[in-house]
Scaffold this active site. Structure first.
Site, PDB file in Angstrom:
ATOM      1  N   HIS A 230      29.581  76.578  89.767  1.00 29.25           N
ATOM      2  CA  HIS A 230      29.508  77.039  88.364  1.00 29.25           C
ATOM      3  C   HIS A 230      29.243  78.538  88.374  1.00 29.25           C
ATOM      4  O   HIS A 230      28.113  78.983  88.517  1.00 29.25           O
ATOM      5  CB  HIS A 230      28.377  76.290  87.644  1.00 29.25           C
ATOM      6  CG  HIS A 230      28.234  76.626  86.181  1.00 29.25           C
ATOM      7  ND1 HIS A 230      28.491  75.716  85.178  1.00 29.25           N
ATOM      8  CD2 HIS A 230      27.848  77.770  85.560  1.00 29.25           C
ATOM      9  CE1 HIS A 230      28.264  76.283  83.998  1.00 29.25           C
ATOM     10  NE2 HIS A 230      27.874  77.529  84.211  1.00 29.25           N
TER      11      HIS A 230
ATOM     12  N   HIS B 225      30.667  82.379  86.563  1.00 30.52           N
ATOM     13  CA  HIS B 225      31.532  83.055  85.579  1.00 30.52           C
ATOM     14  C   HIS B 225      32.263  84.187  86.297  1.00 30.52           C
ATOM     15  O   HIS B 225      31.938  85.367  86.125  1.00 30.52           O
ATOM     16  CB  HIS B 225      30.685  83.552  84.410  1.00 30.52           C
ATOM     17  CG  HIS B 225      29.939  82.450  83.736  1.00 30.52           C
ATOM     18  ND1 HIS B 225      30.583  81.488  82.979  1.00 30.52           N
ATOM     19  CD2 HIS B 225      28.627  82.102  83.743  1.00 30.52           C
ATOM     20  CE1 HIS B 225      29.690  80.624  82.527  1.00 30.52           C
ATOM     21  NE2 HIS B 225      28.501  80.959  82.983  1.00 30.52           N
TER      22      HIS B 225
ATOM     23  N   GLY C 116      28.483  85.780  79.469  1.00 28.84           N
ATOM     24  CA  GLY C 116      27.439  86.381  78.646  1.00 28.84           C
ATOM     25  C   GLY C 116      28.001  87.227  77.526  1.00 28.84           C
ATOM     26  O   GLY C 116      29.045  86.930  76.951  1.00 28.84           O
ATOM     27  N   GLY C 117      27.327  88.280  77.232  1.00 31.35           N
ATOM     28  CA  GLY C 117      27.739  89.138  76.129  1.00 31.35           C
ATOM     29  C   GLY C 117      27.027  88.826  74.832  1.00 31.35           C
ATOM     30  O   GLY C 117      27.430  89.291  73.763  1.00 31.35           O
ATOM     31  N   GLU C 118      25.936  88.055  74.896  1.00 40.79           N
ATOM     32  CA  GLU C 118      25.250  87.652  73.658  1.00 40.79           C
ATOM     33  C   GLU C 118      24.469  88.792  73.009  1.00 40.79           C
ATOM     34  O   GLU C 118      23.886  88.617  71.954  1.00 40.79           O
ATOM     35  CB  GLU C 118      24.308  86.476  73.926  1.00 40.79           C
ATOM     36  CG  GLU C 118      25.021  85.170  74.208  1.00 40.79           C
ATOM     37  CD  GLU C 118      25.057  84.853  75.694  1.00 40.79           C
ATOM     38  OE1 GLU C 118      25.276  85.785  76.502  1.00 40.79           O
ATOM     39  OE2 GLU C 118      24.872  83.678  76.036  1.00 40.79           O
TER      40      GLU C 118
ATOM     41  N   TYR D  65      32.898  76.780  76.213  1.00 39.14           N
ATOM     42  CA  TYR D  65      31.663  76.368  75.518  1.00 39.14           C
ATOM     43  C   TYR D  65      31.996  75.562  74.253  1.00 39.14           C
ATOM     44  O   TYR D  65      31.405  74.558  73.962  1.00 39.14           O
ATOM     45  CB  TYR D  65      30.975  77.654  75.059  1.00 39.14           C
ATOM     46  CG  TYR D  65      29.604  77.958  75.572  1.00 39.14           C
ATOM     47  CD1 TYR D  65      29.331  77.998  76.932  1.00 39.14           C
ATOM     48  CD2 TYR D  65      28.590  78.278  74.671  1.00 39.14           C
ATOM     49  CE1 TYR D  65      28.060  78.355  77.381  1.00 39.14           C
ATOM     50  CE2 TYR D  65      27.332  78.633  75.109  1.00 39.14           C
ATOM     51  CZ  TYR D  65      27.068  78.668  76.466  1.00 39.14           C
ATOM     52  OH  TYR D  65      25.829  79.031  76.897  1.00 39.14           O
TER      53      TYR D  65
ATOM     54  N   HIS E  23      27.009  72.232  79.813  1.00 44.15           N
ATOM     55  CA  HIS E  23      25.936  73.227  79.678  1.00 44.15           C
ATOM     56  C   HIS E  23      24.828  72.620  78.831  1.00 44.15           C
ATOM     57  O   HIS E  23      25.035  72.280  77.668  1.00 44.15           O
ATOM     58  CB  HIS E  23      26.498  74.486  79.000  1.00 44.15           C
ATOM     59  CG  HIS E  23      25.454  75.376  78.390  1.00 44.15           C
ATOM     60  ND1 HIS E  23      25.030  76.541  78.972  1.00 44.15           N
ATOM     61  CD2 HIS E  23      24.743  75.259  77.228  1.00 44.15           C
ATOM     62  CE1 HIS E  23      24.109  77.109  78.205  1.00 44.15           C
ATOM     63  NE2 HIS E  23      23.915  76.346  77.136  1.00 44.15           N
TER      64      HIS E  23
ATOM     65  N   ARG F  86      15.998  73.980  83.060  1.00 42.53           N
ATOM     66  CA  ARG F  86      15.698  74.980  82.018  1.00 42.53           C
ATOM     67  C   ARG F  86      14.282  74.819  81.456  1.00 42.53           C
ATOM     68  O   ARG F  86      13.607  75.779  81.172  1.00 42.53           O
ATOM     69  CB  ARG F  86      16.725  74.833  80.890  1.00 42.53           C
ATOM     70  CG  ARG F  86      16.652  75.892  79.844  1.00 42.53           C
ATOM     71  CD  ARG F  86      17.602  75.567  78.704  1.00 42.53           C
ATOM     72  NE  ARG F  86      19.013  75.721  79.013  1.00 42.53           N
ATOM     73  CZ  ARG F  86      19.656  76.893  79.092  1.00 42.53           C
ATOM     74  NH1 ARG F  86      18.993  78.014  78.935  1.00 42.53           N
ATOM     75  NH2 ARG F  86      20.944  76.944  79.340  1.00 42.53           N
TER      76      ARG F  86
ATOM     77  N   ASP G  70      25.470  80.060  88.378  1.00 46.58           N
ATOM     78  CA  ASP G  70      25.693  80.635  87.042  1.00 46.58           C
ATOM     79  C   ASP G  70      25.947  82.139  87.165  1.00 46.58           C
ATOM     80  O   ASP G  70      25.650  82.904  86.241  1.00 46.58           O
ATOM     81  CB  ASP G  70      24.494  80.340  86.120  1.00 46.58           C
ATOM     82  CG  ASP G  70      24.854  80.372  84.638  1.00 46.58           C
ATOM     83  OD1 ASP G  70      26.061  80.296  84.313  1.00 46.58           O
ATOM     84  OD2 ASP G  70      23.927  80.481  83.813  1.00 46.58           O
TER      85      ASP G  70
HETATM   86 ZN    ZN Z   1      25.816  77.554  80.799  1.00 47.46          ZN
END
Ligand code: ZN
Length: 388
Positions: free
Chosen positions: A63, A65, A70-72, A132, A197, A229, A283
């Site tokens: 897993h 990217h 991201g980019g939030e 997502y 996720h 998490r 991740d």
């Molecule tokens: Zn995720």
């Protein structure tokens, strides 16, 4: 090309003792003692002295990217792509790429192109189709066609649930994706996994539990990730794994609420979970908030695959797990769960994906991907096209 690694302690991941391992072209040929390859100079033979080193399968990052995620925090926080050495310098020889929160400015076509680029540079790559968001974004129009028609697609994901950033799919939408990828996977001989996720929402794994209880879809179709998490999510994942499911830790999770790998895996084993039923992924290239000693936000960093070897060291040094057990979630388990045949083990006929680690501190010494030397004595031998 023939490569002989001499006298390293071999973990297949089971411990096989000090052995010579011969690679023939891109594959593992023979394990044995005092191996010789005399073809009269017709084929070049390279020898690597493995004394003081341990030989393990190349790591599988299930897993990551690879084209950024991201980019939030706004457009300027879009994270960069993974270069070849972001993988090889961290022992990764196989990676599964996926799209993250941004399914608009990042799309499947770009993800596939990036996967092909890394493959051309020397490692093995696969991708999850989808995004997502639900309805998922695909190349051909639906997930079943994608997995059947595109070689690199081995499943769907990451589908976000129980997260404020998810598209809040209905249960019916979620199950429909799972059944489509399952059947497409069966028809194309692939895993057809749903990489899910997990956010920190209170519904936690409800959709996955309902899917296995209320439909005919088996446990094996789901691979929930980020399960460390928080403590409550981890307990739910533990029950899922105990009941026969497989779960994926994210290596870089280490905030106060998280259950880190070196605590989570011993807890699973104590609870009776099979050591076949969990994996660790990075991740990588996702955005990571950085805090100072006082817990104040300092800015954004980028995750990377270095957390995988770090977790291996912590499992061995802090949690006291035997090496053969600590290696499984990084090698043999993801290979089996994702149906990556010929990956994740040191056996004749398997791909020549190997790492040599220094025995004393488990630092990375050498990486070979598909028989090609990528890292030697901790330095890259092969660089990506744009790696400095
Ligand atoms: Zn995720």
């Amino acid at each position: 090309m023939i490569t002989i690694i001499r006298n390293a302690k071999v973990y297949q991941p089971e411990y096989a003792g000090a052995k010579d391992v011969m690679l023939i072209g891109s594959q593992i040929g023979v394990l044995g003692e005092n191996l010789k390859a005399d073809l009269g100079g017709a084929v070049p033979v390279k020898e690597i002295d493995g004394t003081g080193l341990i030989l393990i399968p190349g790591l599988i990052d299930g897993h990551e990217h690879i084209m950024g995620g991201g980019g939030e925090g706004g457009f300027h926080t879009r994270t960069p792509e993974a270069g070849l050495t972001d993988l090889t310098m961290n022992g990764v020889t196989t990676v599964v790429g996926c799209i993250g929160t941004d399914g608009v400015a990042r799309n499947m076509e770009a993800l596939l192109a990036k996967a092909h680029a890394l493959e051309e540079e020397g490692v093995t790559t696969y991708v999850y189709t989808g995004s997502y968001q639900v309805p998922v974004h695909t190349v051909t129009g639906d997930v079943m066609r994608d997995i059947m028609l595109l070689d690199k697609v081995i499943g769907v994901g990451e589908i976000a649930i129980s997260d404020h950033r998810s598209s809040q799919p209905t249960f019916e939408e979620f199950v429909r994706i799972a059944s489509d990828i399952r059947v497409g996977g069966m028809l194309s001989g692939k895993a057809g996994i749903v990489n899910v996720h997990m956010g920190d929402g209170s519904r936690m794994m409800d959709f996955i539990w309902r899917a296995v209880r209320e439909t005919e879809i088996p446990f094996s179709q789901f691979l929930p990730t980020h399960i460390g998490r928080n403590a409550a999510l981890f307990e739910s994942a533990l029950e899922f794994a105990k009941a026969g499911g497989t779960i994926d830790f994210t290596g870089s999770l280490d905030d106060d609420d998280a259950v880190p790998v070196h605590r989570g895996i011993p807890r699973l084993l104590d609870a009776g979970v099979s050591d076949d039923h969990f994996t660790i992924s990075s991740d990588g290239q996702g955005s990571l908030p950085i805090f100072n000693d006082k817990g104040e936000f300092q800015g954004l960093g980028v995750g990377n695959a270095s957390c995988l070897l770090k977790e291996l060291r912590e499992l061995v040094n802090r949690a006291g797990l035997p090496m053969e057990l600590a290696l499984k979630p990084l090698t043999a388990n993801p290979a089996r769960i994702l149906k990556l045949n010929r990956k994740g083990r040191i056996l004749p006929g398997y791909d020549g994906d190997l790492c040599l680690l220094c025995e004393n501190d488990l630092s990375l010494h050498t990486v070979i991907a598909k028989g090609q030397l990528m890292v030697s004595e901790g330095r890259p031998v092969v660089k990506g096209t744009f790696d400095l």
